[in-house]
Design an enzyme around this catalytic site. Structure first.
Site, PDB file in Angstrom:
ATOM      1  N   GLU A  82      -2.395  10.537  -3.973  1.00  0.00           N
ATOM      2  CA  GLU A  82      -1.939   9.220  -3.862  1.00  0.00           C
ATOM      3  C   GLU A  82      -3.053   8.513  -3.226  1.00  0.00           C
ATOM      4  O   GLU A  82      -3.169   8.094  -2.133  1.00  0.00           O
ATOM      5  CB  GLU A  82      -0.686  10.200  -2.305  1.00  0.00           C
ATOM      6  CG  GLU A  82       0.273  11.262  -2.497  1.00  0.00           C
ATOM      7  CD  GLU A  82       1.041  11.258  -1.881  1.00  0.00           C
ATOM      8  OE1 GLU A  82       2.502  11.125  -1.797  1.00  0.00           O
ATOM      9  OE2 GLU A  82       0.616  10.634   0.020  1.00  0.00           O
ATOM     10  N   GLU A  90      -1.230   7.652   5.497  1.00  0.00           N
ATOM     11  CA  GLU A  90      -0.446   7.480   6.829  1.00  0.00           C
ATOM     12  C   GLU A  90      -1.151   7.984   8.552  1.00  0.00           C
ATOM     13  O   GLU A  90      -1.296   7.107   9.682  1.00  0.00           O
ATOM     14  CB  GLU A  90       0.593   7.270   6.852  1.00  0.00           C
ATOM     15  CG  GLU A  90       1.525   6.307   5.810  1.00  0.00           C
ATOM     16  CD  GLU A  90       2.771   6.963   5.313  1.00  0.00           C
ATOM     17  OE1 GLU A  90       3.801   7.276   6.102  1.00  0.00           O
ATOM     18  OE2 GLU A  90       3.262   5.974   4.170  1.00  0.00           O
ATOM     19  N   ASN A  98       8.824  13.440   0.754  1.00  0.00           N
ATOM     20  CA  ASN A  98       8.711  12.490   2.175  1.00  0.00           C
ATOM     21  C   ASN A  98       9.583  12.442   2.668  1.00  0.00           C
ATOM     22  O   ASN A  98       8.659  10.378   2.976  1.00  0.00           O
ATOM     23  CB  ASN A  98       6.886  12.156   1.591  1.00  0.00           C
ATOM     24  CG  ASN A  98       6.742  12.145   3.498  1.00  0.00           C
ATOM     25  OD1 ASN A  98       6.994  12.033   3.618  1.00  0.00           O
ATOM     26  ND2 ASN A  98       5.003  11.238   2.656  1.00  0.00           N
ATOM     27  N   GLY A 156       4.481   2.919  -1.151  1.00  0.00           N
ATOM     28  CA  GLY A 156       5.031   1.968  -0.721  1.00  0.00           C
ATOM     29  C   GLY A 156       4.823   0.969  -1.525  1.00  0.00           C
ATOM     30  O   GLY A 156       5.641   0.314  -0.650  1.00  0.00           O
ATOM     31  N   LYS A 191       9.330  10.409   5.905  1.00  0.00           N
ATOM     32  CA  LYS A 191       8.844  10.490   6.490  1.00  0.00           C
ATOM     33  C   LYS A 191       9.236   9.198   7.576  1.00  0.00           C
ATOM     34  O   LYS A 191      10.482  10.649   8.296  1.00  0.00           O
ATOM     35  CB  LYS A 191       8.280   8.483   6.725  1.00  0.00           C
ATOM     36  CG  LYS A 191       7.181   8.429   4.917  1.00  0.00           C
ATOM     37  CD  LYS A 191       6.780   7.807   4.232  1.00  0.00           C
ATOM     38  CE  LYS A 191       6.880   7.964   2.884  1.00  0.00           C
ATOM     39  NZ  LYS A 191       5.117   6.942   2.301  1.00  0.00           N
ATOM     40  N   SER A 200       4.934   5.960  -4.787  1.00  0.00           N
ATOM     41  CA  SER A 200       5.747   5.157  -5.963  1.00  0.00           C
ATOM     42  C   SER A 200       6.321   5.623  -7.130  1.00  0.00           C
ATOM     43  O   SER A 200       6.645   4.567  -8.185  1.00  0.00           O
ATOM     44  CB  SER A 200       5.287   3.631  -6.140  1.00  0.00           C
ATOM     45  OG  SER A 200       5.080   2.320  -4.914  1.00  0.00           O
ATOM     46  N   HIS A 242      -1.532  13.403   5.534  1.00  0.00           N
ATOM     47  CA  HIS A 242      -0.556  12.168   4.511  1.00  0.00           C
ATOM     48  C   HIS A 242      -1.705  10.925   4.772  1.00  0.00           C
ATOM     49  O   HIS A 242      -1.970  10.507   5.797  1.00  0.00           O
ATOM     50  CB  HIS A 242       0.528  11.871   5.105  1.00  0.00           C
ATOM     51  CG  HIS A 242       0.893  11.175   4.253  1.00  0.00           C
ATOM     52  ND1 HIS A 242       0.853   9.647   4.069  1.00  0.00           N
ATOM     53  CD2 HIS A 242       2.172  10.899   2.855  1.00  0.00           C
ATOM     54  CE1 HIS A 242       1.560   8.477   4.019  1.00  0.00           C
ATOM     55  NE2 HIS A 242       1.911   9.424   2.769  1.00  0.00           N
TER      56      HIS A 242
HETATM   57  P1  PGA Z   1       6.093   6.263  -2.126  1.00  0.00           P
HETATM   58  O1  PGA Z   1       5.442   7.267  -0.590  1.00  0.00           O
HETATM   59  O2  PGA Z   1       6.725   7.130  -2.671  1.00  0.00           O
HETATM   60  O3  PGA Z   1       7.432   6.130  -1.459  1.00  0.00           O
HETATM   61  O4  PGA Z   1       5.303   5.367  -2.034  1.00  0.00           O
HETATM   62  C1  PGA Z   1       5.158   8.390  -1.072  1.00  0.00           C
HETATM   63  C2  PGA Z   1       4.193   9.077  -0.050  1.00  0.00           C
HETATM   64  O5  PGA Z   1       3.645   8.185   0.720  1.00  0.00           O
HETATM   65  O6  PGA Z   1       3.949  10.545   0.341  1.00  0.00           O
END
Ligand code: PGA
Length: 256
Positions: free
Chosen positions: A170, A100, A13, A176, A15, A216, A98
């Site tokens: 998640e 976000e 992903n 993140g 982003k 992460s 997601h």
């Molecule tokens: P990350 O993001 O691996 O940077 O924690 C995962 C995601 O948001 O899909």
């Protein structure tokens, strides 16, 4: 649980990262590193990089996804993109729900459900994201919350369509932040999700459901997370922006 009944899928992903040139460079580096993957490999990229990603991955084992899709076929939805627009380009995968999107763009379980149905009806494969906030975990409601998110997101999705759904668990507090869920925590919630599928659909559907962990996940912790019986893959943010790291995660996932 028999992992051989389902596909391992590692999805990146990206982003809101990478301009066209950077996207091209990352894919060029990634291609040889993942060409022998025994799992499915997907890169979900910003809308502006879809064309580049499709062209660069043509004839390879890397599949391309978008990071969101609208539920209407067309109309007055400024800034949105429909499922037909994506499939017309050749985009097969899409991330929906997601955290976000939920946190910053007002997505609800209901809009996630509408988007999921629209994408499935257009023939796409959906990476459906669910997961609790830190406060939910501290309040001891992780399992109920994730079960509810899963049920509402899949409302009126048929069993046939479900075969094109991947669920990504998640935990929002792990995204993140560098703070990964332990492999046991990931396993626990992925197993809850599989149980929801068994209850709403049946055991066959639950056995076939690919459930990813995301938050992460990186080259150092992927193997342990992916060794868990109900963790069938990963949705990777930060580590998907580095070809080497992403390819290590791909190698840690084996296809059943
Ligand atoms: P990350 O993001 O691996 O940077 O924690 C995962 C995601 O948001 O899909």
């Amino acid at each position: 649980m028999n992992k051989t009944l389902r596909k391992a899928v590692i999805a990146g992903n990206w982003k809101m990262n990478k301009n066209r040139k950077e996207a091209q460079a990352l894919i060029t580096e990634l291609k040889p590193l993942v060409k022998d993957a025994t799992c499915d490999v997907v890169i979900c990229v910003p809308f502006t990089n879809l064309e580049t990603a499709l062209r660069e991955t043509e004839g390879t084992n890397i599949k391309v996804g978008a990071e969101n899709v609208h539920f209407a076929a067309s109309g007055a939805y400024t800034g949105e993109i429909s499922a037909d627009m994506l499939t017309e380009m050749g985009v097969e995968y899409v991330i929906i729900g997601h955290s976000e999107r939920r946190q910053y763009f007002g997505e609800t379980d209901e809009t996630v459900n509408l988007r999921t149905k629209a994408a499935l009806e257009a023939g796409m494969t959906v990476i459906l994201c669910v997961g609790e906030m830190l406060a939910d975990r501290e309040n001891g409601i992780t399992e109920e919350l994730v079960a509810l998110q899963t049920k509402v997101a899949l409302k009126d999705v048929t069993k046939e369509q479900l075969s094109r759904v991947i669920i990504a668990y998640e935990p929002v507090w792990a995204i993140g932040t560098g703070k990964t869920a332990t492999a046991d925590q990931a396993q626990e919630v992925c197993a809850v999700i599989r149980n929801v599928i068994a209850n709403v659909y049946d055991k066959e559907a639950a056995d076939a459901m690919t459930i990813q962990y995301g938050g992460s996940m990186n080259a150092g912790n992927a193997e342990e997370l992916l060794s868990k019986p109900d963790v069938d893959g990963g949705l990777i943010g930060g580590a998907a922006l580095k070809a080497q790291d992403f390819s290590v995660i791909v190698k840690a996932a084996t296809n059943g």
